[in-house]
Design a protein around this motif. Structure first.
Motif, short mmCIF file in Angstrom:
data_model
loop_
_atom_site.label_atom_id
_atom_site.label_comp_id
_atom_site.label_asym_id
_atom_site.label_seq_id
_atom_site.Cartn_x
_atom_site.Cartn_y
_atom_site.Cartn_z
N HIS A 22 0.85 -1.19 0.00
CA HIS A 22 0.00 0.00 0.00
C HIS A 22 0.88 1.24 0.00
O HIS A 22 1.29 1.72 1.06
CB HIS A 22 -0.96 -0.01 1.20
CG HIS A 22 -1.98 -1.10 1.10
ND1 HIS A 22 -1.73 -2.38 1.52
CD2 HIS A 22 -3.23 -1.10 0.58
CE1 HIS A 22 -2.80 -3.13 1.29
NE2 HIS A 22 -3.72 -2.39 0.71
N PRO A 23 1.16 1.76 -1.20
CA PRO A 23 2.13 2.87 -1.31
C PRO A 23 1.69 4.15 -0.61
O PRO A 23 2.52 5.04 -0.38
CB PRO A 23 2.26 3.08 -2.82
CG PRO A 23 1.05 2.44 -3.42
CD PRO A 23 0.65 1.34 -2.50
N GLN A 24 0.41 4.25 -0.27
CA GLN A 24 -0.02 5.48 0.41
C GLN A 24 0.42 5.50 1.88
O GLN A 24 0.25 6.51 2.56
CB GLN A 24 -1.54 5.66 0.29
CG GLN A 24 -2.40 4.93 1.28
CD GLN A 24 -2.64 3.47 0.90
OE1 GLN A 24 -2.01 2.94 -0.02
NE2 GLN A 24 -3.56 2.82 1.61
N VAL A 25 0.97 4.38 2.39
CA VAL A 25 1.46 4.37 3.78
C VAL A 25 2.71 5.24 3.84
O VAL A 25 3.73 4.93 3.23
CB VAL A 25 1.76 2.94 4.30
CG1 VAL A 25 2.30 2.99 5.72
CG2 VAL A 25 0.49 2.09 4.25
N ALA A 26 2.62 6.35 4.55
CA ALA A 26 3.71 7.33 4.57
C ALA A 26 4.68 7.07 5.71
O ALA A 26 5.88 7.30 5.58
CB ALA A 26 3.13 8.73 4.68
N LEU A 27 4.16 6.59 6.84
CA LEU A 27 5.00 6.44 8.04
C LEU A 27 4.45 5.33 8.92
O LEU A 27 3.24 5.11 8.97
CB LEU A 27 4.95 7.73 8.87
CG LEU A 27 5.95 8.85 8.58
CD1 LEU A 27 5.61 10.02 9.50
CD2 LEU A 27 7.38 8.39 8.84
N HIS A 28 5.35 4.67 9.63
CA HIS A 28 4.95 3.72 10.67
C HIS A 28 5.52 4.24 11.98
O HIS A 28 6.74 4.37 12.13
CB HIS A 28 5.49 2.32 10.37
CG HIS A 28 5.01 1.28 11.33
ND1 HIS A 28 5.45 1.20 12.63
CD2 HIS A 28 4.08 0.29 11.18
CE1 HIS A 28 4.83 0.20 13.23
NE2 HIS A 28 4.00 -0.37 12.38
N LEU A 29 4.64 4.54 12.94
CA LEU A 29 5.09 5.12 14.21
C LEU A 29 4.93 4.11 15.34
O LEU A 29 3.92 3.43 15.43
CB LEU A 29 4.25 6.37 14.53
CG LEU A 29 4.16 7.42 13.41
CD1 LEU A 29 3.24 8.55 13.82
CD2 LEU A 29 5.54 7.94 13.05
N GLY A 30 5.95 4.03 16.18
CA GLY A 30 5.90 3.11 17.32
C GLY A 30 6.54 3.74 18.54
O GLY A 30 6.86 4.94 18.55
N ALA A 31 6.74 2.92 19.58
CA ALA A 31 7.40 3.38 20.81
C ALA A 31 8.10 2.16 21.40
O ALA A 31 8.83 1.49 20.68
CB ALA A 31 6.39 4.00 21.76
N HIS A 32 7.85 1.84 22.64
CA HIS A 32 8.25 0.59 23.30
C HIS A 32 9.74 0.47 23.61
O HIS A 32 10.10 0.02 24.68
CB HIS A 32 7.80 -0.61 22.45
CG HIS A 32 8.04 -1.95 23.11
ND1 HIS A 32 7.48 -2.28 24.31
CD2 HIS A 32 8.78 -3.03 22.72
CE1 HIS A 32 7.85 -3.51 24.65
NE2 HIS A 32 8.64 -3.98 23.71
N ILE A 33 10.62 0.82 22.67
CA ILE A 33 12.05 0.57 22.91
C ILE A 33 12.72 1.72 23.65
O ILE A 33 13.92 1.69 23.92
CB ILE A 33 12.81 0.26 21.59
CG1 ILE A 33 12.69 1.43 20.61
CG2 ILE A 33 12.25 -1.01 20.95
CD1 ILE A 33 13.58 1.27 19.39
N HIS A 34 11.91 2.74 24.02
CA HIS A 34 12.36 3.85 24.88
C HIS A 34 13.50 4.67 24.29
O HIS A 34 14.32 5.21 25.03
CB HIS A 34 12.75 3.34 26.28
CG HIS A 34 11.56 2.82 27.05
ND1 HIS A 34 11.58 2.62 28.40
CD2 HIS A 34 10.33 2.46 26.65
CE1 HIS A 34 10.41 2.15 28.80
NE2 HIS A 34 9.63 2.05 27.74
N ARG A 35 13.58 4.72 22.97
CA ARG A 35 14.52 5.67 22.37
C ARG A 35 14.02 6.02 20.97
O ARG A 35 13.25 5.26 20.36
CB ARG A 35 15.93 5.11 22.33
CG ARG A 35 16.07 3.84 21.54
CD ARG A 35 17.51 3.32 21.56
NE ARG A 35 17.64 2.29 20.56
CZ ARG A 35 17.29 1.01 20.76
NH1 ARG A 35 16.81 0.63 21.92
NH2 ARG A 35 17.42 0.13 19.78
N PHE A 36 14.48 7.18 20.52
CA PHE A 36 14.08 7.62 19.19
C PHE A 36 14.89 6.88 18.13
O PHE A 36 16.11 6.82 18.21
CB PHE A 36 14.30 9.14 19.06
CG PHE A 36 14.29 9.62 17.64
CD1 PHE A 36 13.17 9.44 16.84
CD2 PHE A 36 15.41 10.23 17.09
CE1 PHE A 36 13.16 9.86 15.52
CE2 PHE A 36 15.41 10.66 15.77
CZ PHE A 36 14.27 10.47 14.98
#
Lengths: 198, 280
Positions: free
Chosen positions: B221-235
């Motif tokens: 799905h080329p319209q997916v621009a970004l995948h955002l997450g957290a969990h690992i406690h760092r950028f």
């Protein structure tokens, strides 16, 4: 039991005047039955125990229940071991005893596969102590007042007590201690209950 | 007859009083209860309604929002975070990428909500692994809402989903790829799609059986621009699957740092990092 008796002796040593002033409340045997609502041990919990140390210590076992509506899914069952220490119960008139302050501790276990004793016991996590606490076991402490009615000797259930408790648990306390903006009042839970004995 | 109906009324009254007492948060049945006061329930749908009602911060197809993760037990930092975000101009909403609570307890969710409700803009959450502990999943649903949901704002479809596979014993059903596929396929009026989850697919807590199908599905799905997450406690920001899709993990709240993401066009984005001082 021996340990409880020792605790009672220790309490008597710590509060010698109170212990002298305290006479066992007459007329009822050592066994009692309890019903409690709230207090973190069930919407309703029932149980009973045996009075020790000149009736100043009340160890008991309770089984609590949280219905589906409040559990947000299958009902919760909670088993609690609890001990209340009643340092003094001055008389108020012929039949009443007032205990302005009782203190105690409790340990409870919430039943169900959702709750783990330790995170490694689930077999789901890669490292020991993946979660450092137990989601099934809570340790708590409480304080609160109590009012006791002692009936006539002929009465079946001679002694009835009503009590209130403000309690907290280990995880709430950890939250309080690691934050300045959380107030002690925010970690408290109210429990209301009654105890009867013959 | 009359006395029995009176009796019923009295019992009914007692039940109502009882449930009111149980409702007041002080008389707590269990720390594991899934209870939220009536005015604090289902924050996701409330905040989505607020978002739909507010004018967008930018013209055209631009959307600008705050991203942070892992508020778990950092109440002081959350208060400072709210103060800082409230000083930022032209923000559409705040996204908290999971681990709202530390122990999965409803009262923790209440404590976090009490602070986040002071934000001038709506806030949205996705469930984290800590929010699923004990009875946490039920508490999360009561306080916030569905574990998987999506919404459209400024031509952008945001898909928020549960990727905490380890909490389900890697049962092959989390994340729910069938549901994700349906959301990705619905592109009417959509310029781009952003996926927000807690555990990123390149982490060991993501169901290993689903890493490939998940990343392949997003790739299709080329319209997916970004995948955002957290969990690992760092950028982190990069393309771990070398497929042109950028995966980003947010700062945890305790770092006193968060991102402001601006998206426009199909795949353009700008990432600003904001640090805020310790107030206490």
């Amino acid at each position: 039991m021996l340990r409880c008796a020792k605790a009672g002796a220790l309490a008597a040593a710590l509060f010698p005047l109170l212990a002298q002033a305290q006479e066992p409340i007459p007329g009822a045997g050592p066994f009692f039955l309890t019903v409690q609502i709230g207090g973190g041990i069930g919407t309703v919990a029932v149980g009973g125990g045996y009075r020790l140390a000149r009736q100043q210590l009340e160890p008991e076992v309770l089984v609590g229940f949280v219905p589906r509506r409040l559990a947000g899914g299958p009902a919760l069952g909670i088993i609690t071991l609890k001990t209340t220490y009643i340092p003094f119960s001055p008389k108020l008139g012929q039949h009443l005893r007032v205990s302005p302050l009782t203190v105690g501790g409790m340990l409870n276990y919430t039943l169900g596969r959702r709750f783990f004793l330790t995170s490694q016991s689930t077999g789901r996590y890669p490292t020991k102590g993946y979660y450092w606490w137990s989601s099934a076991v809570r340790v708590g402490a409480f304080v609160g007042p109590r009012l006791t009615y002692v009936g006539a000797a002929a009465q079946g259930w001679r002694r009835t007590s009503a009590y209130a408790e403000l309690s907290t648990n280990d995880l709430y306390l950890v939250s309080l201690l690691s934050n300045k903006t959380l107030s002690p009042a925010e970690i408290l839970t109210l429990g209301l209950g009654a105890k009867i004995s013959r | 007859m009359r006395s029995s109906s009176q009796h019923v009324r009295r019992v009914g009254g007692a039940l109502v009083a009882g449930s009111w007492l149980m409702g007041c948060s002080l008389l707590e049945s269990s720390p594991n209860q899934a209870y939220a006061p009536a005015d604090e329930q289902y924050q996701t749908s409330r905040n989505l309604a607020r978002l739909a009602a507010q004018p967008p911060s930018h013209h055209g197809d631009t959307v600008r929002f705050v991203l942070v993760g892992d508020s778990q037990r950092f109440y002081d930092e959350t208060e400072d975070f709210v103060a800082s975000v409230n000083q930022q101009p032209r923000i559409d909403f705040v996204a908290i990428a999971g681990d709202i609570s530390d122990f999965g307890l409803g009262r923790e969710m209440h404590w976090i909500h009490r602070r986040l409700q002071k934000l001038h803009v709506p806030y949205l959450t996705v469930i984290g692994n800590h929010d699923e502990l004990g009875n946490g999943r039920a508490a999360y649903q009561k306080h916030f809402g569905p574990l998987n949901y999506s919404f459209v704002y400024q031509g952008t479809r945001f898909i928020c989903l549960d990727t905490n596979g380890r909490e389900y014993g890697f049962n092959g059903r989390v994340p729910d790829l069938e549901w994700l596929g349906q959301q990705l396929a619905d592109t009417t009026g959509i310029a781009r799609t952003v996926v927000i989850s807690h555990v990123p697919p390149n982490d060991a807590d993501f169901d290993p059986k689903l890493v490939q199908p998940y990343t392949q599905l997003l790739r299709r799905h080329p319209q997916v621009a970004l995948h955002l997450g957290a969990h690992i406690h760092r950028f982190t920001a990069g393309q771990p699957f070398h497929d042109g899709l950028t995966y980003l993990t947010a700062y945890p709240l305790k770092k006193r740092r968060y991102h402001v993401l601006t998206l426009w066009g199909q795949r353009y984005f700008r990432l600003e990092t904001i640090s805020y001082a310790k107030v206490r």
